[in-house]
Write a protein that holds these residues in place. Structure first.
Motif, PDB file in Angstrom:
ATOM      1  N   LEU A  21       0.808  -1.359   0.218  1.00 47.30           N
ATOM      2  CA  LEU A  21       0.053   0.099  -0.023  1.00 47.30           C
ATOM      3  C   LEU A  21       0.867   1.343   0.006  1.00 47.30           C
ATOM      4  O   LEU A  21       0.308   2.253  -0.322  1.00 47.30           O
ATOM      5  CB  LEU A  21      -0.879   0.067   1.180  1.00 47.30           C
ATOM      6  N   LYS A  22       1.938   1.416   0.616  1.00 50.25           N
ATOM      7  CA  LYS A  22       2.977   2.441   0.692  1.00 50.25           C
ATOM      8  C   LYS A  22       3.174   2.687  -0.977  1.00 50.25           C
ATOM      9  O   LYS A  22       3.535   4.020  -1.180  1.00 50.25           O
ATOM     10  CB  LYS A  22       4.186   2.112   1.543  1.00 50.25           C
ATOM     11  N   HIS A  23       3.269   1.639  -1.768  1.00 49.69           N
ATOM     12  CA  HIS A  23       3.832   1.898  -3.143  1.00 49.69           C
ATOM     13  C   HIS A  23       2.533   2.152  -4.016  1.00 49.69           C
ATOM     14  O   HIS A  23       2.867   2.316  -5.175  1.00 49.69           O
ATOM     15  CB  HIS A  23       4.625   0.698  -3.639  1.00 49.69           C
ATOM     16  N   CYS A  24       1.472   2.394  -3.342  1.00 50.51           N
ATOM     17  CA  CYS A  24       0.385   2.731  -4.085  1.00 50.51           C
ATOM     18  C   CYS A  24      -0.390   4.158  -3.686  1.00 50.51           C
ATOM     19  O   CYS A  24      -1.576   3.965  -3.227  1.00 50.51           O
ATOM     20  CB  CYS A  24      -0.698   1.743  -4.243  1.00 50.51           C
ATOM     21  N   PRO A  25       0.330   5.061  -3.546  1.00 51.22           N
ATOM     22  CA  PRO A  25      -0.443   6.417  -2.950  1.00 51.22           C
ATOM     23  C   PRO A  25      -1.567   6.786  -3.728  1.00 51.22           C
ATOM     24  O   PRO A  25      -2.180   7.621  -2.843  1.00 51.22           O
ATOM     25  CB  PRO A  25       0.936   7.441  -3.289  1.00 51.22           C
ATOM     26  N   ILE A  55       0.297   5.114   8.535  1.00 53.55           N
ATOM     27  CA  ILE A  55      -0.909   4.987   7.976  1.00 53.55           C
ATOM     28  C   ILE A  55      -0.639   5.273   6.462  1.00 53.55           C
ATOM     29  O   ILE A  55      -0.131   6.398   6.090  1.00 53.55           O
ATOM     30  CB  ILE A  55      -2.110   5.664   8.184  1.00 53.55           C
ATOM     31  N   PRO A  56      -0.635   4.319   5.443  1.00 57.74           N
ATOM     32  CA  PRO A  56      -0.291   4.594   4.002  1.00 57.74           C
ATOM     33  C   PRO A  56      -1.289   5.700   3.355  1.00 57.74           C
ATOM     34  O   PRO A  56      -2.117   5.943   3.868  1.00 57.74           O
ATOM     35  CB  PRO A  56      -0.302   3.379   3.285  1.00 57.74           C
ATOM     36  N   ASP A  57      -0.417   6.933   2.794  1.00 56.09           N
ATOM     37  CA  ASP A  57      -1.179   7.881   2.127  1.00 56.09           C
ATOM     38  C   ASP A  57      -2.551   7.320   1.580  1.00 56.09           C
ATOM     39  O   ASP A  57      -3.324   7.972   1.536  1.00 56.09           O
ATOM     40  CB  ASP A  57      -0.210   8.644   1.277  1.00 56.09           C
ATOM     41  N   CYS A  58      -2.453   6.433   0.740  1.00 59.45           N
ATOM     42  CA  CYS A  58      -3.708   5.798   0.218  1.00 59.45           C
ATOM     43  C   CYS A  58      -4.527   5.827   0.884  1.00 59.45           C
ATOM     44  O   CYS A  58      -6.087   5.814   0.473  1.00 59.45           O
ATOM     45  CB  CYS A  58      -3.473   4.691  -0.873  1.00 59.45           C
ATOM     46  N   LEU A  59      -4.519   5.345   2.186  1.00 57.72           N
ATOM     47  CA  LEU A  59      -5.559   4.905   3.134  1.00 57.72           C
ATOM     48  C   LEU A  59      -6.057   6.237   3.550  1.00 57.72           C
ATOM     49  O   LEU A  59      -7.351   6.372   3.800  1.00 57.72           O
ATOM     50  CB  LEU A  59      -5.103   4.183   4.525  1.00 57.72           C
ATOM     51  N   GLN A  62      -6.877   8.766  -0.096  1.00 56.83           N
ATOM     52  CA  GLN A  62      -7.399   8.631  -1.561  1.00 56.83           C
ATOM     53  C   GLN A  62      -8.370   7.055  -1.513  1.00 56.83           C
ATOM     54  O   GLN A  62      -9.341   7.071  -2.561  1.00 56.83           O
ATOM     55  CB  GLN A  62      -6.134   7.598  -2.336  1.00 56.83           C
ATOM     56  N   LEU A  63      -8.370   6.280  -0.752  1.00 59.27           N
ATOM     57  CA  LEU A  63      -9.113   4.976  -0.750  1.00 59.27           C
ATOM     58  C   LEU A  63     -10.640   5.201  -0.624  1.00 59.27           C
ATOM     59  O   LEU A  63     -11.070   6.073   0.441  1.00 59.27           O
ATOM     60  CB  LEU A  63      -8.759   3.954   0.536  1.00 59.27           C
ATOM     61  N   LYS A  64     -11.408   4.965  -1.533  1.00 59.41           N
ATOM     62  CA  LYS A  64     -12.996   5.327  -1.558  1.00 59.41           C
ATOM     63  C   LYS A  64     -13.752   4.225  -1.420  1.00 59.41           C
ATOM     64  O   LYS A  64     -14.722   3.944  -0.750  1.00 59.41           O
ATOM     65  CB  LYS A  64     -13.230   5.981  -2.697  1.00 59.41           C
TER      66      LYS A  64
END
Length: 129
Positions: A21-25, A55-59, A62-64
Motif C-alpha cells: 500500500l505504501k507503493h500505491c499512493p 498509515i499509508p497515504d492511500c488509506l 485516496q481509498l474510496k
C-alpha cells in the motif's frame, strides 16, 4: 487493486500488505480476497494482526472503496476492517463478503462490532453479506 491471500502468505500478511500500500499512493479501490484451499489449512494460520503505527497515504487520503472477500470473521480480519474504516478519510464503501461457512449469528455479531466502530469518513457505508 485486487490482492489474493493464500495460506502460505497469511502469517506475514499485514507486513507485506502495508508495504504494498505504501507503493500505491493513489489507490482508490482495494479488494482483498482470502483464497484458502481448505479449512484445515485456514485453522493453522496464526491470528497475528499488529496495529500499524504508520498509515499509508492511500488509506488516509485516496481509498474510496474496500471489499473483503472470503471473510472468515477472525479477530485479525475484524481488526483490519476497523483499521481501514478508522483511517480512511474519504472511504465511501466498506463491503465484506463472508465465507459461506459463516453462520448468520456470527455475521450479525461481526456486523454489530463494525457498525459501532468509529469511522474517519462520516459518509462511509458498511455493507456486510
Amino acid at each position: 487493486m485486487e490482492l489474493i491471500l493464500k495460506h502460505n502468505h497469511c502469517e506475514k500478511w499485514n507486513w507485506w500488505l502495508l508495504k504494498a500500500l505504501k507503493h500505491c499512493p493513489k489507490l482508490q479501490n482495494l479488494t482483498i480476497h482470502q483464497d484458502f484451499e481448505n479449512e484445515e489449512e485456514f485453522e493453522e494460520v496464526v491470528d497475528n494482526w499488529v496495529y500499524p503505527t504508520i498509515i499509508p497515504d492511500c488509506l488516509s487520503t485516496q481509498l474510496k472503496t474496500c471489499l473483503l472477500k472470503g471473510y472468515e470473521c477472525t479477530d485479525r480480519e475484524l481488526q483490519f476492517a476497523k483499521y481501514i474504516m478508522q483511517n480512511s478519510e474519504v472511504l465511501k464503501t466498506m463491503s465484506i463478503k463472508s465465507a459461506s461457512s459463516i453462520d448468520t449469528n456470527t455475521k450479525h455479531q461481526i456486523w454489530m462490532k463494525l457498525a459501532s466502530c468509529t469511522r474517519a469518513s462520516s459518509t462511509c457505508k458498511l455493507l456486510f453479506d
